[in-house]
Design a protein around this motif. Structure first.
Motif, PDB file in Angstrom:
ATOM      1  N   GLU A 242      52.284  41.580  46.732  1.00 44.09           N
ATOM      2  CA  GLU A 242      52.382  42.856  47.444  1.00 44.09           C
ATOM      3  C   GLU A 242      52.432  44.044  46.489  1.00 44.09           C
ATOM      4  OE1 GLU A 242      55.628  42.709  50.149  1.00 44.09           O
ATOM      5  OE2 GLU A 242      54.809  41.020  51.304  1.00 44.09           O
ATOM      6  N   ASP A 243      53.107  43.912  45.370  1.00 38.02           N
ATOM      7  CA  ASP A 243      53.300  45.047  44.464  1.00 38.02           C
ATOM      8  C   ASP A 243      52.403  44.905  43.238  1.00 38.02           C
ATOM      9  OD1 ASP A 243      54.140  47.203  43.002  1.00 38.02           O
ATOM     10  OD2 ASP A 243      56.150  46.414  42.574  1.00 38.02           O
ATOM     11  N   LEU A 244      51.346  45.688  43.211  1.00 38.98           N
ATOM     12  CA  LEU A 244      50.428  45.698  42.071  1.00 38.98           C
ATOM     13  C   LEU A 244      50.473  47.042  41.355  1.00 38.98           C
ATOM     14  CD1 LEU A 244      47.353  43.890  43.688  1.00 38.98           C
ATOM     15  CD2 LEU A 244      49.101  42.899  42.187  1.00 38.98           C
ATOM     16  N   SER A 245      51.518  47.792  41.563  1.00 35.75           N
ATOM     17  CA  SER A 245      51.636  49.105  40.928  1.00 35.75           C
ATOM     18  C   SER A 245      52.065  48.967  39.472  1.00 35.75           C
ATOM     19  CB  SER A 245      52.657  49.964  41.680  1.00 35.75           C
ATOM     20  OG  SER A 245      53.942  49.354  41.642  1.00 35.75           O
ATOM     21  N   ASN A 246      51.808  50.020  38.714  1.00 32.86           N
ATOM     22  CA  ASN A 246      52.264  50.109  37.320  1.00 32.86           C
ATOM     23  C   ASN A 246      51.755  48.960  36.451  1.00 32.86           C
ATOM     24  OD1 ASN A 246      53.875  52.501  37.797  1.00 32.86           O
ATOM     25  ND2 ASN A 246      55.323  51.151  38.849  1.00 32.86           N
ATOM     26  N   LEU A 247      50.543  48.540  36.727  1.00 33.40           N
ATOM     27  CA  LEU A 247      49.893  47.525  35.899  1.00 33.40           C
ATOM     28  C   LEU A 247      48.885  48.203  34.977  1.00 33.40           C
ATOM     29  CD1 LEU A 247      49.308  44.656  38.492  1.00 33.40           C
ATOM     30  CD2 LEU A 247      50.999  44.724  36.644  1.00 33.40           C
ATOM     31  N   PRO A 248      48.459  47.513  33.914  1.00 36.34           N
ATOM     32  CA  PRO A 248      47.473  48.113  33.006  1.00 36.34           C
ATOM     33  C   PRO A 248      46.147  48.389  33.716  1.00 36.34           C
ATOM     34  CG  PRO A 248      48.469  46.142  32.046  1.00 36.34           C
ATOM     35  CD  PRO A 248      48.892  46.180  33.468  1.00 36.34           C
ATOM     36  N   LYS A 249      45.368  49.277  33.132  1.00 38.02           N
ATOM     37  CA  LYS A 249      44.000  49.477  33.603  1.00 38.02           C
ATOM     38  C   LYS A 249      43.285  48.128  33.632  1.00 38.02           C
ATOM     39  CE  LYS A 249      43.601  54.101  31.548  1.00 38.02           C
ATOM     40  NZ  LYS A 249      42.867  54.917  30.542  1.00 38.02           N
ATOM     41  N   ALA A 250      42.298  48.030  34.518  1.00 40.30           N
ATOM     42  CA  ALA A 250      41.627  46.744  34.697  1.00 40.30           C
ATOM     43  C   ALA A 250      40.118  46.873  34.567  1.00 40.30           C
ATOM     44  CB  ALA A 250      41.972  46.157  36.059  1.00 40.30           C
ATOM     45  N   PHE A 251      39.518  45.856  33.976  1.00 36.51           N
ATOM     46  CA  PHE A 251      38.070  45.654  33.939  1.00 36.51           C
ATOM     47  C   PHE A 251      37.826  44.334  34.647  1.00 36.51           C
ATOM     48  CE2 PHE A 251      34.319  43.654  32.227  1.00 36.51           C
ATOM     49  CZ  PHE A 251      33.407  44.669  31.948  1.00 36.51           C
ATOM     50  N   ILE A 252      37.054  44.367  35.738  1.00 35.13           N
ATOM     51  CA  ILE A 252      36.788  43.163  36.527  1.00 35.13           C
ATOM     52  C   ILE A 252      35.282  43.027  36.704  1.00 35.13           C
ATOM     53  CG2 ILE A 252      37.159  41.974  38.729  1.00 35.13           C
ATOM     54  CD1 ILE A 252      39.760  43.515  39.046  1.00 35.13           C
ATOM     55  N   ALA A 253      34.756  41.828  36.436  1.00 41.44           N
ATOM     56  CA  ALA A 253      33.327  41.569  36.600  1.00 41.44           C
ATOM     57  C   ALA A 253      33.132  40.305  37.426  1.00 41.44           C
ATOM     58  CB  ALA A 253      32.646  41.424  35.245  1.00 41.44           C
ATOM     59  N   VAL A 254      32.275  40.399  38.438  1.00 41.31           N
ATOM     60  CA  VAL A 254      31.947  39.251  39.276  1.00 41.31           C
ATOM     61  C   VAL A 254      30.447  39.224  39.522  1.00 41.31           C
ATOM     62  CG1 VAL A 254      34.184  39.138  40.439  1.00 41.31           C
ATOM     63  CG2 VAL A 254      32.390  40.599  41.378  1.00 41.31           C
ATOM     64  N   GLY A 255      29.907  38.036  39.747  1.00 42.85           N
ATOM     65  CA  GLY A 255      28.507  37.885  40.097  1.00 42.85           C
ATOM     66  C   GLY A 255      28.351  37.719  41.591  1.00 42.85           C
ATOM     67  N   THR A 256      27.230  38.172  42.135  1.00 41.18           N
ATOM     68  CA  THR A 256      27.030  38.047  43.576  1.00 41.18           C
ATOM     69  C   THR A 256      26.834  36.598  44.013  1.00 41.18           C
ATOM     70  OG1 THR A 256      24.649  38.436  43.335  1.00 41.18           O
ATOM     71  CG2 THR A 256      26.032  40.353  43.820  1.00 41.18           C
ATOM     72  N   MET A 257      26.470  35.710  43.067  1.00 44.14           N
ATOM     73  CA  MET A 257      26.274  34.300  43.395  1.00 44.14           C
ATOM     74  C   MET A 257      27.423  33.429  42.886  1.00 44.14           C
ATOM     75  SD  MET A 257      23.684  34.055  45.297  1.00 44.14           S
ATOM     76  CE  MET A 257      23.431  32.282  45.255  1.00 44.14           C
ATOM     77  N   ASP A 258      28.605  34.006  42.845  1.00 42.92           N
ATOM     78  CA  ASP A 258      29.825  33.315  42.430  1.00 42.92           C
ATOM     79  C   ASP A 258      30.755  33.224  43.639  1.00 42.92           C
ATOM     80  OD1 ASP A 258      32.205  32.433  41.260  1.00 42.92           O
ATOM     81  OD2 ASP A 258      32.074  33.815  39.565  1.00 42.92           O
ATOM     82  N   CYS A 259      31.312  32.052  43.882  1.00 44.18           N
ATOM     83  CA  CYS A 259      32.227  31.900  45.019  1.00 44.18           C
ATOM     84  C   CYS A 259      33.463  32.772  44.871  1.00 44.18           C
ATOM     85  CB  CYS A 259      32.612  30.437  45.207  1.00 44.18           C
ATOM     86  SG  CYS A 259      33.668  29.738  43.915  1.00 44.18           S
ATOM     87  N   LEU A 260      33.742  33.252  43.667  1.00 43.95           N
ATOM     88  CA  LEU A 260      34.903  34.112  43.428  1.00 43.95           C
ATOM     89  C   LEU A 260      34.592  35.592  43.600  1.00 43.95           C
ATOM     90  CD1 LEU A 260      36.405  32.340  40.273  1.00 43.95           C
ATOM     91  CD2 LEU A 260      36.835  31.879  42.682  1.00 43.95           C
ATOM     92  N   ARG A 261      33.380  35.903  43.988  1.00 42.50           N
ATOM     93  CA  ARG A 261      32.943  37.301  44.111  1.00 42.50           C
ATOM     94  C   ARG A 261      33.896  38.152  44.948  1.00 42.50           C
ATOM     95  NH1 ARG A 261      28.280  36.942  47.681  1.00 42.50           N
ATOM     96  NH2 ARG A 261      29.845  37.216  49.320  1.00 42.50           N
ATOM     97  N   ASP A 262      34.133  37.744  46.189  1.00 38.29           N
ATOM     98  CA  ASP A 262      34.867  38.601  47.116  1.00 38.29           C
ATOM     99  C   ASP A 262      36.342  38.731  46.743  1.00 38.29           C
ATOM    100  OD1 ASP A 262      32.508  38.946  48.443  1.00 38.29           O
ATOM    101  OD2 ASP A 262      32.962  37.557  50.066  1.00 38.29           O
ATOM    102  N   GLU A 263      36.911  37.665  46.168  1.00 40.32           N
ATOM    103  CA  GLU A 263      38.302  37.742  45.734  1.00 40.32           C
ATOM    104  C   GLU A 263      38.466  38.771  44.626  1.00 40.32           C
ATOM    105  OE1 GLU A 263      36.635  35.119  46.530  1.00 40.32           O
ATOM    106  OE2 GLU A 263      37.895  33.535  47.388  1.00 40.32           O
ATOM    107  N   GLY A 264      37.484  38.799  43.694  1.00 37.34           N
ATOM    108  CA  GLY A 264      37.540  39.774  42.608  1.00 37.34           C
ATOM    109  C   GLY A 264      37.410  41.193  43.110  1.00 37.34           C
ATOM    110  N   ILE A 265      36.497  41.398  44.063  1.00 39.49           N
ATOM    111  CA  ILE A 265      36.316  42.735  44.631  1.00 39.49           C
ATOM    112  C   ILE A 265      37.560  43.165  45.397  1.00 39.49           C
ATOM    113  CG2 ILE A 265      34.962  44.058  46.291  1.00 39.49           C
ATOM    114  CD1 ILE A 265      32.556  42.243  45.516  1.00 39.49           C
ATOM    115  N   GLU A 266      38.118  42.245  46.162  1.00 38.02           N
ATOM    116  CA  GLU A 266      39.333  42.570  46.917  1.00 38.02           C
ATOM    117  C   GLU A 266      40.481  42.940  45.979  1.00 38.02           C
ATOM    118  OE1 GLU A 266      42.548  40.533  50.026  1.00 38.02           O
ATOM    119  OE2 GLU A 266      40.745  39.427  49.451  1.00 38.02           O
ATOM    120  N   TYR A 267      40.609  42.195  44.891  1.00 41.70           N
ATOM    121  CA  TYR A 267      41.699  42.485  43.948  1.00 41.70           C
ATOM    122  C   TYR A 267      41.499  43.849  43.294  1.00 41.70           C
ATOM    123  CZ  TYR A 267      45.396  41.467  40.566  1.00 41.70           C
ATOM    124  OH  TYR A 267      46.548  41.500  39.824  1.00 41.70           O
TER     125      TYR A 267
END
Length: 317
Positions: A242-267
């Motif tokens: 629930e609490d994702l505040s005060n965390l470091p800046k993030a770089f996130i990369a996902v591929g459109t043909m990866d089953c983890l795509r939507d989880e990465g975008i949601e995060y």
């Protein structure tokens, strides 16, 4: 959101070769299949020290009294303390070892002029949450505590990793926030495992690519959460937190043909909504670990530039 579910034309022939492997022995547990494959790969690509980068293994004793390996890549140029990229290898939490990414980490150390370390954390299902996370966090504490030995600037730290390494990367950052630990400038996550639930579109769509499909991801999380009460999943699974505040800046990369795509975008969206600055890359036609499978295709080269530029910006901040 709907994506064009087509694998990149440059990647497809390389992927065909990658996935055209003999079937493992019937009944072999998935973690043993992956462990064998990654150990074989690591033995083939493991690097040694050169005039430009010193490669060595160091060790510390974790809180359970176990000697734990940290693989270290140190550029030889310059005597000043260097930034630290604290890397966490992938493997679904159930497999993997630092040496499987030796060439990548060597090149990152050389190009960025930073020290790169890679922790050999305990694997699941023999060692479920929180043991892998504890190893990763305690390894970071050890490196920072011994900054002079590692020749690092403890004010210039990035934590990064791919797949399970991405899961453990953001979990280390959350633990550092909660325990007033080291200041981390950036969390860098490549195609990270972030959600044990199987209800995203990408989990339902990417089931037979042959690299890291949704059923494999489900198994990996089963291993990670083995014996963990469901009431504690929100402590172990980033997208449940629930609490994702005060965390470091993030770089996130996902591929459109990866089953983890939507989880990465949601995060990425959840981090942004919590006030965290996020750089999100959605790479068309790319599968899980695409840059490891096909480092020479144009998309992998573009991704390398984007990743190294993000690391340079973080270290220069």
């Amino acid at each position: 959101m709907k994506y064009n579910l087509k694998i990149n034309e440059e990647l497809q022939p390389i992927l065909d070769v990658y996935t055209n492997q003999p079937a493992p022995p019937e009944g072999m547990p998935l973690q043993e299949v992956f462990r064998g494959a990654l150990q074989q790969m690591a033995s083939q690509i493991k690097v040694s020290s050169t005039d430009e980068v010193k490669v060595e293994d160091k060790f510390f004793t974790n809180s359970d009294g176990l000697e734990t390996q940290i693989r270290v890549f140190t550029p030889t140029a310059g005597e000043a303390q260097k930034p630290l990229l604290y890397w966490i290898h992938g493997g679904g939490t159930m497999s993997g070892l630092p040496e499987q990414e030796d060439p990548v980490l060597y090149n990152l150390a050389l190009e960025l002029g930073c020290v790169v370390t890679s922790i050999n954390y305990r694997l699941t299902p023999e060692n479920p949450f929180p043991k892998p996370l504890n190893d990763c966090y305690e390894g970071l504490l050890h490196v920072v505590k011994n900054a002079a030995e590692f020749n690092i600037n403890a004010e210039k730290i990035v934590v990064g990793g791919g797949s399970a390494g991405g899961l453990l990367t953001t979990s280390v950052c959350i633990k550092a926030r909660n325990e007033n630990g080291p200041k981390i400038l950036l969390q860098l996550m490549q195609y990270p495992m972030l959600d044990d639930r199987d209800d995203s579109d990408s989990n339902k769509e990417i089931t037979s690519v042959g690299v890291w499909d949704s059923w494999m991801n489900h198994y990996g999380f089963q291993c990670y959460l083995k014996g963990v009460p469901e009431s504690d999943y929100n402590k172990a699974v980033p997208n449940r937190m629930e609490d994702l505040s005060n965390l470091p800046k993030a770089f996130i990369a996902v591929g459109t043909m990866d089953c983890l795509r939507d989880e990465g975008i949601e995060y990425a969206q959840k981090l942004s909504a919590s006030g965290v600055q996020v750089e999100l890359h959605i790479l068309p036609g790319m599968v899980h670990v695409f840059d490891g499978i096909a480092p020479e295709i144009s998309m992998s080269k573009d991704f390398w530039k984007a990743k190294t530029n993000a690391l340079k910006r973080a270290f220069e901040a």
